[in-house]
Design an enzyme around this catalytic site. Structure first.
Site, mmCIF file in Angstrom:
data_model
loop_
_atom_site.group_PDB
_atom_site.id
_atom_site.type_symbol
_atom_site.label_atom_id
_atom_site.label_comp_id
_atom_site.label_asym_id
_atom_site.label_seq_id
_atom_site.Cartn_x
_atom_site.Cartn_y
_atom_site.Cartn_z
ATOM 1 N N LYS A 104 -0.498 0.377 -0.460
ATOM 2 C CA LYS A 104 -1.976 0.485 0.188
ATOM 3 C C LYS A 104 -2.060 1.849 0.876
ATOM 4 O O LYS A 104 -2.964 2.252 0.609
ATOM 5 C CB LYS A 104 -1.786 -0.604 1.202
ATOM 6 C CG LYS A 104 -1.870 -1.909 0.830
ATOM 7 C CD LYS A 104 -2.528 -2.873 1.928
ATOM 8 C CE LYS A 104 -2.816 -4.381 1.264
ATOM 9 N NZ LYS A 104 -1.714 -5.202 2.024
ATOM 10 N N SER A 105 -0.606 2.405 1.070
ATOM 11 C CA SER A 105 -0.876 3.798 1.784
ATOM 12 C C SER A 105 -0.661 4.890 0.659
ATOM 13 O O SER A 105 -1.491 5.753 0.567
ATOM 14 C CB SER A 105 -0.011 4.074 2.966
ATOM 15 O OG SER A 105 1.175 3.738 2.618
#
Ligand code: GLU
Length: 279
Positions: free
Chosen positions: A252-253
């Site tokens: 996600k990051s």
């Protein structure tokens, strides 16, 4: 006592991703904490997929991550005759046979049985094992393209004792038969990962193999080869892959981007260590 020897052994067939970074950083950290050595090995037997340009890019990515390794770096493409010599030794023991099957032949032959190897690939049904000696010699003499396979049950029987490897301190029984007659010399490159990895772990005196869980089952094959070739068996640790549960959180990051992409986006090496839990 000599210090433990760790290695990171990537194949430069693309750019490095977070999964590679995790494995490299873990090896380096374990080596540092154990007062051991950290080696880098370029597993580039698969020419032309593994190019020199990709190797150089990989070295630059690893340096950017802040890793330091011992020189010289071993490049497998410079040692092909050694892998061939090991194959010859197994052939001289009568444990290899030439396989003329195409992928399609194998797919057709296994469609009926549905049998799979531990990686979920069709299990080779041993077609070429049953060729007559005359057929074999004729086809070899005609220069028909072929791989060399290990007659696994014969190999295991010739060792005669059950094999075990140490995985994070526990003893794991090898289950090499589940792989069937694996290819030790590929049709296209004349050698294979399995042969090269055992020859080089021994050559470099590697005592601790730390690598991804995707290679856990292959360790059984490596054990058999180490015994047949009289090579020592290192200790093993197969770490979780960064693209499973933990990786999904991460992605996600940082995404499934290559280290080069992250670098271009001004992500720092420190951000990568932190995301991978190394700080
Ligand atoms: N070269 C292999 C890979 O990049 C790893 C080999 C190993 O660590 O034994 O997947």
């Amino acid at each position: 006592m000599s210090p433990p020897v760790f290695r990171f052994a990537p194949s430069p067939n693309g750019r490095l991703h977070l999964g590679h970074a995790y494995s490299a950083l873990l090896n380096e950290k374990m080596a540092r904490e154990a007062g051991g050595r950290f080696l880098l090995r370029i597993e580039d037997i698969d020419r032309p997929r593994c190019t020199d340009a990709l190797t150089e890019a990989m070295l630059a990515d690893l340096a950017w991550l802040g890793l330091a390794w011992e020189e010289p770096v071993l490049r497998q493409s410079e040692h092909l005759p050694d892998y061939q010599a090991a194959q010859r030794r197994l052939r001289d023991k009568g444990l290899l046979y030439p396989c003329f099957c195409s992928r399609r032949d194998i797919a057709l032959a296994t469609a009926e049985t549905g049998e799979r190897d531990p990686e979920g690939q069709p299990l080779y049904p041993g077609t070429c094992r049953h060729l007559s000696a005359e057929d074999r010699s004729r086809r070899l003499a005609n220069g028909e393209p072929h791989a060399w396979r290990l007659a696994m049950d014969k190999a295991v029987a010739s060792i005669g004792v059950p094999l075990y490897f140490s995985e994070e301190g526990s003893s794991v029984p090898a289950q090499a038969e589940a792989w069937g007659d694996v290819v030790l010399a590929r049709k296209d490159i004349g050698t294979s990962y399995h042969i090269a990895v055992v020859v080089d772990d021994a050559r470099q005196g590697v005592t601790q193999v730390v690598r991804g869980r995707d290679l856990f089952h292959a360790t059984s094959i490596h054990l058999v080869l180490q015994h047949l070739l009289g090579l020592p068996t290192p200790r093993y640790l197969h770490h979780a892959l960064i693209d499973d549960a933990e990786g999904r959180k991460l992605s996600k990051s940082l995404g499934s981007k290559s280290l080069a992409d992250l670098r271009a986006e001004e992500v720092t090496a420190q951000d990568v260590w932190q995301a991978l839990g190394f700080e």
